[in-house]
Enzyme design. Structure first.
Site, PDB file in Angstrom:
ATOM      1  N   CYS A 138       0.838  -1.206   0.000  1.00  0.00           N
ATOM      2  CA  CYS A 138       0.000   0.000   0.000  1.00  0.00           C
ATOM      3  C   CYS A 138       0.871   1.254   0.000  1.00  0.00           C
ATOM      4  CB  CYS A 138      -0.930  -0.011   1.216  1.00  0.00           C
ATOM      5  SG  CYS A 138      -1.980   1.444   1.298  1.00  0.00           S
ATOM      6  N   CYS A 141      -0.441   4.105   2.180  1.00  0.00           N
ATOM      7  CA  CYS A 141      -0.230   3.901   3.623  1.00  0.00           C
ATOM      8  C   CYS A 141       1.240   4.123   3.990  1.00  0.00           C
ATOM      9  CB  CYS A 141      -0.588   2.479   4.047  1.00  0.00           C
ATOM     10  SG  CYS A 141      -2.044   1.806   3.281  1.00  0.00           S
ATOM     11  N   ASP A 142       2.150   3.621   3.184  1.00  0.00           N
ATOM     12  CA  ASP A 142       3.544   3.519   3.618  1.00  0.00           C
ATOM     13  C   ASP A 142       4.547   4.360   2.826  1.00  0.00           C
ATOM     14  OD1 ASP A 142       2.765   1.688   5.571  1.00  0.00           O
ATOM     15  OD2 ASP A 142       2.884   0.016   4.175  1.00  0.00           O
TER      16      ASP A 142
END
Ligand code: NDP
Length: 318
Positions: A138, A141-142
Site C-alpha cells: 500500500c 499507507c507507507d
C-alpha cells in the site's frame, strides 16, 4: 456433527476498521451485536507497521495497536467478540443463517459483511520476511516512510500506475517493474507514468528476490525474461501492486458482486440485494481502500441495520 443454533439481532462478520466501527455503532444502538473476527483478527492493519494517516492519532500509531484500540472500544460498549470464521451462509429466508466453523448456526435478523480484502503477493519468501520492513502492498499507507529514497514497485495495472505516480511525488526515484512489454493500465494512467521524470519503467522484468540486511530492505534482484539477465536495484522500499481480492467467496451465489468479487451496494447506503444484509469496508470498496473510509462505511452499515430493524418493528406494531 453437533448443531447448536443461536438467534441474534445483528451479526457482524470481520474485524477490521469496518467491522469494529459497525460494532461500536450497533452496540450503542442496543442491537447487542455479535462479531466474528475471522482468521486474521484485526484485519489487514495488523500486518502493517506505523499508521500515520488515521485521524485522531497525532503521533501515528502502530497498526496492531490501533486495531486493539478498535477492539477494546467495541468490547467496552458491549459487543460480543468471538474468534471464528464463517464457513457458509444461507440467505434464502429470514432470519438469515450463518454457519460458524462448520459447526454452529447463527440465526441473524441483520448481517453486516465486513470481511475486507487481501492484497495479492508475489509469493517470494523474502517478500514475507521483509513485509512491514521495506515491503508494502500500500503506497498510500507507507510511501511517506520512503521520502527522498529510491523504491521499486511491481505491477502494470491501474493500481500500480496510480501508486507509482504517488510514490514519485515523495521518493527520489521509482523503478516500475512490468513483467510483459506492455502495461495493463488505462492509456491515461500509462501516459502519466511515462511523463513522470523520476519513474523508470523496466519492462519484461520480474522481482526474483528482495534483498535485505536481516532488518530492512536494501535492494531487489530482478530478472529480465527477454535478455535472460539478472540485475540488482538498490532500493529501500519495495511495493507490490498486483491487485487485491475481496474476501467474499462464501457469499457467492447469494450476494450480487461485480466481476472481481466486490459486493455491490445500493447507492448512498450499505444495503445489498438481500434484505437485512449490509456490506461495508474493502469487501465492497475497490476504489478508496483506506482504514478511515472502511470505518466510515462500517458506521453506515450499523445505522442502516438499525433503521431496517426499527422499520420492521414499526410495521409489526401498527
Ligand atoms: P489488475 O488486475 O488490473 O492488474 C494487476 C497487474 O499486476 C497486471 O499488470 C499484472 O500483469 C500484474 N501482475 C500480476 N501478477 C504479477 C506477478 N506475479 N508479477 C508481476 N506482475 C504481476 O489490478 P489493479 O489492482 O491494478 O486494478 C484492479 C481493478 O481496479 C482494475 O479494473 C482497475 O482498472 C481498477 N482500478 C482503477 C483505478 C482508477 O480508475 N483510478 C485505480 C486502481 C484500480 P499482467 O498485465 O502481465 O497480467
Amino acid at each position: 456433527m453437533s448443531q447448536e443454533n443461536e438467534h441474534v439481532k445483528c451479526l457482524i462478520i470481520g474485524s477490521g476498521p469496518a467491522g469494529y466501527t459497525a460494532a461500536i455503532y450497533a452496540s450503542r444502538a442496543d442491537l447487542k451485536p455479535v462479531l466474528y473476527t475471522g482468521l486474521l483478527a484485526g484485519g489487514q492493519l495488523t500486518q502493517t507497521t506505523e499508521v500515520e494517516n488515521y485521524p485522531g492519532y497525532p503521533d501515528g500509531i502502530m497498526g496492531p495497536a490501533m486495531m486493539e484500540n478498535f477492539e477494546q472500544q467495541a468490547r467496552r460498549l458491549g459487543t460480543d467478540i468471538r474468534f471464528g470464521y464463517v464457513s457458509s451462509v444461507d440467505f434464502s429466508s429470514r432470519p438469515h443463517k450463518v454457519v460458524i466453523d462448520d459447526s454452529k448456526t447463527i440465526l441473524a435478523d441483520t448481517v453486516i459483511i465486513s470481511t475486507g480484502a487481501s492484497a495479492k503477493w508475489l509469493g517470494l519468501e523474502s517478500e514475507q520476511k521483509y513485509n512491514g520492513f521495506g515491503v508494502s502492498a500500500c503506497a498510500v499507507c507507507d510511501g511517506f516512510f520512503f521520502r527522498g529514497q529510491d523504491v521499486a514497485i511491481v505491477g502494470a495495472g491501474d493500481t500500480a500506475a496510480e501508486e507509482a505516480t504517488y510514490l514519485a511525488k515523495l521518493c527520489r526515484k521509482v523503478y516500475m517493474l512490468v513483467r510483459r512489454d506492455e502495461f495493463r493500465a488505462s492509456k491515461a494512467m500509462v501516459h502519466r507514468v511515462l511523463n513522470t521524470h523520476n519513474i523508470e519503467v523496466i519492462y519484461n522484468s520480474e522481482a526474483k528476490e528482495i534483498l535485505g540486511d536481516g532488518q530492512v530492505v536494501t535492494g531487489v534482484k530482478i530478472f529480465n525474461n527477454k535478455l535472460h539477465a539478472e540485475k540488482i536495484l538498490d532500493v529501500t522500499g519495495f511495493f507490490v501492486a498486483i491487485g487485491h481480492h475481496p474476501n467474499t467467496e462464501i457469499f457467492k451465489g447469494w450476494i450480487d458482486m461485480d466481476e472481481n468479487g466486490y459486493i455491490i451496494t445500493q447507492p448512498n447506503s450499505t444495503r445489498t440485494n438481500i434484505e437485512g444484509v449490509f456490506a461495508c469496508g474493502d469487501a465492497q470498496d475497490h476504489v478508496y481502500r483506506q482504514a478511515v473510509t472502511a470505518a466510515g462505511t462500517g458506521c453506515m452499515a450499523a445505522i442502516d441495520a438499525e433503521r431496517y430493524l426499527a422499520a420492521k418493528e414499526h410495521a409489526v406494531t401498527i
